[in-house]
Motif scaffolding. Structure first.
Motif, PDB file in Angstrom:
ATOM      1  N   VAL A   1      -0.487  12.245   2.901  1.00 27.71           N
ATOM      2  CA  VAL A   1      -0.781  10.835   2.595  1.00 27.71           C
ATOM      3  C   VAL A   1       0.254  10.278   1.621  1.00 27.71           C
ATOM      4  O   VAL A   1       0.773   9.168   1.797  1.00 27.71           O
ATOM      5  CB  VAL A   1      -2.214  10.691   2.007  1.00 27.71           C
ATOM      6  CG1 VAL A   1      -2.484   9.241   1.611  1.00 27.71           C
ATOM      7  CG2 VAL A   1      -3.245  11.161   3.008  1.00 27.71           C
ATOM      8  N   LEU A   2       0.563  11.082   0.611  1.00 28.37           N
ATOM      9  CA  LEU A   2       1.560  10.648  -0.381  1.00 28.37           C
ATOM     10  C   LEU A   2       2.920  10.405   0.279  1.00 28.37           C
ATOM     11  O   LEU A   2       3.588   9.399   0.008  1.00 28.37           O
ATOM     12  CB  LEU A   2       1.696  11.715  -1.479  1.00 28.37           C
ATOM     13  CG  LEU A   2       2.672  11.346  -2.576  1.00 28.37           C
ATOM     14  CD1 LEU A   2       2.021  10.426  -3.585  1.00 28.37           C
ATOM     15  CD2 LEU A   2       3.203  12.587  -3.267  1.00 28.37           C
ATOM     16  N   THR A   3       3.304  11.334   1.170  1.00 29.01           N
ATOM     17  CA  THR A   3       4.593  11.184   1.863  1.00 29.01           C
ATOM     18  C   THR A   3       4.603   9.911   2.714  1.00 29.01           C
ATOM     19  O   THR A   3       5.603   9.169   2.718  1.00 29.01           O
ATOM     20  CB  THR A   3       4.867  12.425   2.745  1.00 29.01           C
ATOM     21  OG1 THR A   3       4.771  13.590   1.939  1.00 29.01           O
ATOM     22  CG2 THR A   3       6.247  12.365   3.375  1.00 29.01           C
ATOM     23  N   ALA A   4       3.487   9.663   3.385  1.00 28.52           N
ATOM     24  CA  ALA A   4       3.401   8.434   4.199  1.00 28.52           C
ATOM     25  C   ALA A   4       3.569   7.200   3.319  1.00 28.52           C
ATOM     26  O   ALA A   4       4.284   6.252   3.677  1.00 28.52           O
ATOM     27  CB  ALA A   4       2.064   8.386   4.928  1.00 28.52           C
ATOM     28  N   MET A   5       2.927   7.239   2.140  1.00 30.19           N
ATOM     29  CA  MET A   5       3.049   6.093   1.221  1.00 30.19           C
ATOM     30  C   MET A   5       4.491   5.934   0.744  1.00 30.19           C
ATOM     31  O   MET A   5       4.990   4.811   0.629  1.00 30.19           O
ATOM     32  CB  MET A   5       2.143   6.290   0.010  1.00 30.19           C
ATOM     33  CG  MET A   5       0.704   6.041   0.296  1.00 30.19           C
ATOM     34  SD  MET A   5      -0.235   6.304  -1.189  1.00 30.19           S
ATOM     35  CE  MET A   5      -1.718   5.454  -0.776  1.00 30.19           C
ATOM     36  N   LEU A   6       5.142   7.050   0.470  1.00 30.14           N
ATOM     37  CA  LEU A   6       6.525   6.981  -0.014  1.00 30.14           C
ATOM     38  C   LEU A   6       7.475   6.489   1.076  1.00 30.14           C
ATOM     39  O   LEU A   6       8.437   5.768   0.781  1.00 30.14           O
ATOM     40  CB  LEU A   6       6.971   8.351  -0.543  1.00 30.14           C
ATOM     41  CG  LEU A   6       6.330   8.766  -1.872  1.00 30.14           C
ATOM     42  CD1 LEU A   6       6.717  10.189  -2.242  1.00 30.14           C
ATOM     43  CD2 LEU A   6       6.755   7.813  -2.985  1.00 30.14           C
TER      44      LEU A   6
END
Lengths: 217, 145
Positions: free
Chosen positions: B114-119
């Motif tokens: 999820v964090l990678t998608a946000m980044l």
């Protein structure tokens, strides 16, 4: 003198000496060359790379002094520059003549393109790591609530900086590079800095209160 | 504050462009809220429902933005791509730095995804806002009017 300079900006001369056909100084008067604007100062990039390398190394090796240095130095400069520019330089700049404003902005704004994102990266990345290491992020920590507030403050500043100010900064620099910069476009974009200065100042003061509070516990 | 011909008033009569920058900023707000929400749980594993919803909403806004952008006429596309590629590079580096910090702090599994998608959204959205803002004021339509 002021009129002469404004005329020069609209003649299309990118650099070098220009001759003003009319205006207050009289016909055929040589005026100072218009500065060539470099949007990203390339000479500053190696410095940024060194600073970011130091930041990555500090995080990677969990280097306590490096994290402290990045957070304190970066945060101090970020807050200091933001408040100084917003409260001191901005109002002075607003009272200068248009050519003086243009000349100052042409030299000042490209530097900010490099300086501010670097300081922000230094402060936030090292700050998060420090908070983890010191246990301040744990829900049981007395500093937890303060840090959550600081996250919100940083979030507000990030949206203003990335979504509002940085696009305006770059767009102004592109406009100023044109042979005939459009003063109205520049003025319209610069209004964003005036509108957001109060919010940014408030957020920075909140940051000072939160961080000194956290550090004194 | 007129540096050019005072008779012309390009801002007043400037053509209206699609609100790409405004939507991009809204998408950025959603990413920042999601990021703050996830960071507030560190070092614990955060509940992912809210961040996933925020990331999805942000992605939807970015998609709408791209569609609006493709339909835009008269934008200074050369400037858009010039600014876009350099800002993309700088924000990919910034996003990589944030990702590195979270991986270093043992963020794994679904939260990391999820964090990678946000980044990724962050690294695409901010350059889009910047390059669009530059290009719309450099456009032929803006100059002509």
């Amino acid at each position: 003198m002021t009129d002469t300079r404004v005329d020069t900006l609209s003649t299309g001369a990118e650099a070098g000496s220009a001759t003003v056909p009319g205006g207050g100084a009289g016909p055929g008067v040589d005026v100072p060359p218009r500065p060539v604007i470099q949007i990203v100062p390339l000479k500053g990039l190696p410095v940024v790379a060194v600073v970011l390398g130091f930041l990555v190394a500090s995080i990677g090796f969990n280097w306590s002094w490096g994290l402290d240095f990045n957070h304190v130095a970066g945060g101090g400069l970020w807050t200091g520059i933001d408040l100084f520019v917003g409260l001191v330089v901005g109002p002075i700049l607003g009272r200068l003549s248009i050519p003086a404003r243009a000349e100052f902005s042409a030299k000042f704004m490209p530097k900010m393109v490099l300086v501010m994102p670097t300081l922000v990266a230094m402060t936030l990345a090292s700050g998060f790591q420090l908070a983890l290491n010191l246990g301040n992020l744990k829900a049981s920590s007395p500093n937890h609530a303060w840090l959550m507030v600081s996250f919100v403050v940083v979030g507000v500043m990030a949206v203003i900086a990335l979504g509002v100010l940085e696009p305006a900064n770059i767009a102004v620099l592109f406009e100023m590079r044109k042979p005939r910069p459009n003063g109205e476009v520049i003025a319209k974009l610069m209004k964003r800095f005036i509108y957001t200065a109060g919010i940014t100042g408030l957020m920075q003061i909140a940051t000072l209160v939160i961080m000194t509070r956290v550090a004194s516990r | 504050m007129s540096l050019s011909n005072p008779a012309a008033s390009p801002v007043a009569s400037a053509p209206r462009f699609a609100p790409v920058a405004a939507l991009g900023t809204a998408a950025l707000v959603l990413i920042v809220v999601g990021g703050v929400y996830m960071a507030s749980y560190a070092p614990r594993r955060p509940p992912l429902t809210a961040p996933i919803c925020l990331a999805a909403a942000s992605a939807a806004l970015c998609c709408v933005n791209v569609v609006m952008l493709m339909r835009t006429r008269g934008l200074a596309w050369d400037k858009f791509f010039l600014v876009g590629r350099w800002t993309l590079l700088s924000y990919v580096i910034a996003a990589g730095l944030i990702e590195f910090a979270f991986v270093k702090d043992h963020t794994r599994g679904a939260p990391l995804v999820v964090l990678t998608a946000m980044l990724v959204l962050f690294a695409l959205d901010v350059p889009l806002i910047i390059s669009y803002t530059v290009a719309r004021y450099q456009s032929a339509r803006s100059d002509a009017s």
